[in-house]
Scaffold this motif. Structure first.
Motif, PDB file in Angstrom:
ATOM      1  N   MET A  69       1.113  -1.064   0.128  1.00 61.36           N
ATOM      2  CA  MET A  69      -0.097   0.326  -0.004  1.00 61.36           C
ATOM      3  C   MET A  69       1.023   1.512  -0.121  1.00 61.36           C
ATOM      4  O   MET A  69       1.057   2.584  -1.206  1.00 61.36           O
ATOM      5  N   ARG A  73       0.789   4.215  -3.163  1.00 57.77           N
ATOM      6  CA  ARG A  73       0.661   5.576  -2.891  1.00 57.77           C
ATOM      7  C   ARG A  73       1.865   6.405  -3.431  1.00 57.77           C
ATOM      8  O   ARG A  73       1.482   7.183  -3.797  1.00 57.77           O
ATOM      9  N   TYR A 104      -4.752  -0.019  -5.739  1.00 58.78           N
ATOM     10  CA  TYR A 104      -4.717   0.794  -4.422  1.00 58.78           C
ATOM     11  C   TYR A 104      -6.005   1.046  -3.944  1.00 58.78           C
ATOM     12  O   TYR A 104      -6.095   0.445  -3.281  1.00 58.78           O
ATOM     13  N   ILE A 107      -8.195  -2.327  -3.561  1.00 62.54           N
ATOM     14  CA  ILE A 107      -7.225  -2.914  -2.253  1.00 62.54           C
ATOM     15  C   ILE A 107      -7.092  -2.624  -0.902  1.00 62.54           C
ATOM     16  O   ILE A 107      -8.101  -2.708  -0.052  1.00 62.54           O
ATOM     17  N   ASN A 108      -7.640  -0.996  -1.127  1.00 65.91           N
ATOM     18  CA  ASN A 108      -7.954   0.065  -0.501  1.00 65.91           C
ATOM     19  C   ASN A 108      -9.441  -0.629   0.258  1.00 65.91           C
ATOM     20  O   ASN A 108      -9.851  -0.233   1.762  1.00 65.91           O
ATOM     21  N   TYR A 112     -10.696  -4.836   1.673  1.00 69.98           N
ATOM     22  CA  TYR A 112     -10.215  -4.677   3.171  1.00 69.98           C
ATOM     23  C   TYR A 112     -10.148  -5.529   3.333  1.00 69.98           C
ATOM     24  O   TYR A 112     -12.074  -6.316   4.119  1.00 69.98           O
TER      25      TYR A 112
END
Length: 145
Positions: A69, A73, A104, A107-108, A112
């Motif tokens: 992550m 970013r 991103y 996944i985020n 989650y």
């Protein structure tokens, strides 16, 4: 003969419906990370985008690494704030940014707490080679022998 044709049609229909199942969150993350890595490899070889990719941070995606992550970013930030305007406007670089941003977000937000991280080797995401890390109990066993 008629039975064979019906069986063949049924078999192909079964294969077609089996492929219609929606992808899982995990399969989408794996597929998208592979697409990103393939795209990065092509951009590094293509003469018009080679200099653009050299400025971006090195990235070897492993969705099982807990450092993925922050790496994504950082990559998005570097790609959006590329030092040259020419590189920011390249269609392939823009597509790469979109794919990395989508990964991103998936996944985020979507996956989650669904993904399991097996390692926390942040250096492996930059070099592409993971070094085995032993837990304290395994290290103690190695020292005793």
């Amino acid at each position: 003969m008629k039975f064979a044709v019906v069986a063949l049609v049924f078999f192909f229909n079964f294969l077609w419906t089996a492929k219609c199942a929606p992808p899982t969150c995990y399969s989408r993350v794996l597929g998208l990370s592979k697409e990103i890595m393939d795209m990065l490899e092509k951009l590094q070889k293509y003469h018009r985008t080679k200099s653009c990719v050299e400025v971006l941070p090195k990235m070897y995606l492993d969705v099982h690494n807990s450092c993925v992550m922050p790496k994504l970013r950082d990559f998005i930030y570097a790609a959006e704030n590329h030092p040259t305007q020419f590189c920011r406007e390249r269609p392939r670089i823009i597509l790469l940014k979109r794919k990395v941003r989508n990964l991103y977000i998936i996944i985020n937000r979507v996956c989650y707490r669904d993904l399991v991280f097996f390692s926390d080797d942040c250096e492996a995401l930059e070099t592409g080679q993971s070094s085995p890390r032993y837990g304290e109990d395994r290290l103690q066993l190695l020292q005793e022998t």
